[in-house]
Every structure is written in structure tokens, then in C-alpha cells.
Design an enzyme around this catalytic site. Structure first.
Site, short mmCIF file in Angstrom:
data_model
loop_
_atom_site.label_atom_id
_atom_site.label_comp_id
_atom_site.label_asym_id
_atom_site.label_seq_id
_atom_site.Cartn_x
_atom_site.Cartn_y
_atom_site.Cartn_z
N GLN A 88 -30.98 -73.30 -39.80
CA GLN A 88 -31.59 -74.53 -39.24
C GLN A 88 -32.15 -74.25 -37.85
OE1 GLN A 88 -28.76 -78.12 -40.15
NE2 GLN A 88 -27.53 -76.26 -40.11
N ASN A 89 -31.90 -73.02 -37.35
CA ASN A 89 -32.28 -72.72 -35.97
C ASN A 89 -33.76 -72.37 -35.88
OD1 ASN A 89 -29.63 -73.11 -35.47
ND2 ASN A 89 -29.10 -70.95 -35.28
N HIS A 106 -35.94 -75.46 -40.62
CA HIS A 106 -36.44 -76.41 -39.62
C HIS A 106 -37.58 -75.81 -38.80
CE1 HIS A 106 -32.46 -78.95 -39.72
NE2 HIS A 106 -33.22 -79.13 -40.78
P1 OAD Z 1 -25.10 -79.22 -33.76
O1 OAD Z 1 -25.26 -79.22 -32.28
O2 OAD Z 1 -25.14 -80.52 -34.46
O3 OAD Z 1 -23.70 -78.53 -34.14
C1 OAD Z 1 -23.34 -77.29 -33.63
C2 OAD Z 1 -22.00 -76.89 -34.22
O4 OAD Z 1 -21.70 -75.58 -33.75
C3 OAD Z 1 -20.84 -77.79 -33.82
O5 OAD Z 1 -20.06 -78.12 -34.97
C4 OAD Z 1 -20.02 -76.93 -32.85
O6 OAD Z 1 -18.62 -77.17 -32.95
C5 OAD Z 1 -20.35 -75.53 -33.34
N1 OAD Z 1 -20.26 -74.50 -32.30
C6 OAD Z 1 -20.50 -74.61 -30.98
N2 OAD Z 1 -20.29 -73.43 -30.36
C7 OAD Z 1 -19.92 -72.55 -31.31
C8 OAD Z 1 -19.53 -71.18 -31.30
N3 OAD Z 1 -19.53 -70.44 -30.18
N4 OAD Z 1 -19.18 -70.61 -32.48
C9 OAD Z 1 -19.18 -71.33 -33.64
N5 OAD Z 1 -19.51 -72.63 -33.70
C10 OAD Z 1 -19.88 -73.24 -32.55
O7 OAD Z 1 -26.20 -78.21 -34.35
P2 OAD Z 1 -26.72 -78.07 -35.85
O8 OAD Z 1 -25.64 -78.37 -36.83
O9 OAD Z 1 -27.43 -76.77 -35.95
O10 OAD Z 1 -32.65 -80.38 -36.29
O11 OAD Z 1 -27.79 -79.23 -35.90
C11 OAD Z 1 -28.50 -79.45 -37.08
C12 OAD Z 1 -29.89 -79.95 -36.76
O12 OAD Z 1 -29.78 -81.09 -35.91
C13 OAD Z 1 -30.74 -79.00 -35.94
O13 OAD Z 1 -31.39 -78.02 -36.72
C14 OAD Z 1 -31.73 -79.90 -35.29
C15 OAD Z 1 -30.77 -81.00 -34.85
O14 OAD Z 1 -31.30 -82.25 -34.68
C16 OAD Z 1 -33.90 -80.71 -35.95
O15 OAD Z 1 -34.33 -80.64 -34.80
C17 OAD Z 1 -34.74 -81.17 -37.10
#
Ligand code: OAD
Length: 232
Positions: A88-89, A106
Site C-alpha cells: 500500500q506504500n 495505492h
Molecule cells: P497506518 O498508519 O494506518 O498503519 C500503520 C501500522 O503500522 C500500524 O498498525 C502500526 O502499529 C504499525 N507500525 C508502526 N511502526 C511499525 C514498525 N516499526 N514495525 C511494524 N509495524 C509498525 O498505515 P497503513 O495501514 O499503511 O492510503 O495505511 C493504509 C492506507 O491508509 C495507506 O496506504 C494510505 C492511508 O490512508 C491512501 O493514501 C490511499
């Protein structure tokens, strides 16, 4: 050879210095989604939206892959066509680590897209609303990222891979955003084992057969070593 689908989210790049979206102080605490990440806002205020993505592109280009990205590239090299990396990155850290063709569902900060004719090309460092499309000349240049309300890329191919995989692994994603948040159930319905690797339990943690929690730079290489030691 087990067929493996890996989904990554912002958490895998957190230790490379790129902020996540929903953690404390994350991007969506600093910016409202509707101000920077919708096609409607881009139509009304393209300069503001470009400024947001230009800043993110500069940060992403300065970042380096961490041991989690590198471990996934090792796994891909070992599993070959039995492995699909879906991210998704919008950063390029999987590619920088050696991933051959991660599917950016994305979109990608390194690509530009013409909103008029859909031509796409390598993004320059910074983009502006008046930049002409190199194919049709329209001043309709936008980042090739998927905004809220738009359809993610590669969904047909991802659906086929989820239906056929033996193992689905979700790494560093909160499980808050569909369709990616539903991949675990899609894979499980088709008989795959499912594993979550995340700093903490995600919104969908309960849907996984197994969940391991900790920083990606530690738990992803450990899991990859296990898979490689078991012979793939
Ligand atoms: P989020 O910011 O929603 O979630 C990030 C996740 O990574 C959280 O569950 C954290 O606990 C975890 N995390 C943080 N640091 C970490 C580490 N060092 N090791 C492992 N895990 C860690 O990000 P996404 O789930 O990627 O979409 O968000 C999904 C989508 O929402 C993105 O692609 C973007 C956003 O809105 C669009 O822009 C369309």
C-alpha cells in the site's frame, strides 16, 4: 514451493524514517485526508495537493530500506514466481531493497500521471499544476497515487494471487483501509494460512491464524529466516 502473498503498509517503512498515517503524530493527524488525498480536492486546489506529495516524494527519496525490506527481497529471490509482494506504500523502498516488481496498489510517488489522457511517466522531484503532460500537452499532471474514492491498482491480479496462495502475510498495516484490509479474509476463505507481523495488534488481528508483534526490522527478518530454513 508454497505460494506466498505479502501485503505491506506504512509500518514497514517507519524505521526508515517515513511517518505512518494513523500512529500518534502520523500523517493523518497533521493533514486532513479531504485536504490532500481526494480527486475533488485536487480539482479545486492542485497546488496544495502537489505540495503535499512533493514533500513526501523528497522524504521518500532520501530514505533507505531497513532490514525488513531487505529480508522480503531475499524471500522473493528464493521463492521466485511463487511470491507476490503487494504494497500500500507509495515509497520506493521495496525496489531500493531489491524487490523486482512490487505491486503498488495505492500508486507510487516516483510516477506521474496525466489526469486528461492517463499517460504515465517517471515523476520529476517536484510537480506543479501547470506542468504539461509529455504525451498530450494538457496541464493535467498529477501524482500517480490512489486517492480516497479511487480504485486501487492491480486488483484483478491481487485477487487471483489471494485465491491461489498457501500463505498470506500482512506487515505493518493498521487494517483500517479497504480493500487491503479484507485480503486476510479473502485468502483464508480460499484455504490459505494467515500471519500478521505488526508493531501491535491491528484492527483485523483477530482474523489471522497467527500474529507476531514487534518492530518490523526485527520480526520480519526473523520470519523470513524461518521460511528459508524450512526450505521455502
Ligand atoms: P497506518 O498508519 O494506518 O498503519 C500503520 C501500522 O503500522 C500500524 O498498525 C502500526 O502499529 C504499525 N507500525 C508502526 N511502526 C511499525 C514498525 N516499526 N514495525 C511494524 N509495524 C509498525 O498505515 P497503513 O495501514 O499503511 O492510503 O495505511 C493504509 C492506507 O491508509 C495507506 O496506504 C494510505 C492511508 O490512508 C491512501 O493514501 C490511499
Amino acid at each position: 514451493m508454497p505460494r506466498v502473498v505479502v501485503l505491506t503498509g506504512a509500518g514497514i517503512s517507519a524505521e526508515s524514517g517515513l511517518g505512518t498515517f494513523r500512529d500518534a503524530g502520523g500523517l493523518w493527524a497533521q493533514h486532513r485526508i479531504e485536504d490532500v488525498a481526494t480527486p475533488e480536492r485536487f480539482a479545486r486546489d492542485p497546488a496544495r495537493v502537489h505540495a503535499f506529495y512533493n514533500a513526501r516524494r523528497a522524504q521518500a527519496r532520501a530514505a533507505r530500506p531497513n532490514p525488513a525490506h531487505l529480508a522480503l527481497a531475499r524471500l522473493e529471490a528464493a521463492l521466485g514466481a511463487a511470491f507476490l509482494l503487494v504494497t500500500q506504500n507509495v515509497d520506493g523502498l521495496h525496489e531500493a531493497a531489491g524487490a523486482r516488481n512490487p505491486r503498488h496498489m495505492h500508486g507510487a510517488l516516483d510516477r506521474a500521471l496525466c489526469a486528461a489522457c492517463a499517460h504515465d511517466w517517471d515523476a520529476p522531484e517536484a510537480m506543479a499544476p501547470e506542468d504539461p503532460c509529455p504525451a498530450c500537452g494538457a496541464p493535467a499532471t498529477r501524482p500517480d497515487v490512489v486517492w480516497f474514492g479511487e480504485i486501487p491498482h492491480h486488483m484483478d491480479e491481487i485477487g487471483r494471487a489471494l485465491a491461489a496462495c498457501d500463505l498470506f502475510v500482512s506487515i505493518g498495516t493498521s487494517g483500517e483501509v479497504y480493500p487491503a484490509a479484507g485480503f486476510v479474509q479473502e485468502a483464508a476463505l480460499n484455504g490459505a494460512r494467515t500471519l500478521e507481523l505488526n508493531l501491535e495488534p491491528s484492527a483485523g488481528s483477530a482474523f489471522f491464524d497467527e500474529a507476531r508483534h514487534g518492530p518490523a526490522s526485527r520480526i520480519v527478518p526473523a520470519w523470513v529466516e524461518e521460511v528459508l530454513a524450512a526450505g521455502g
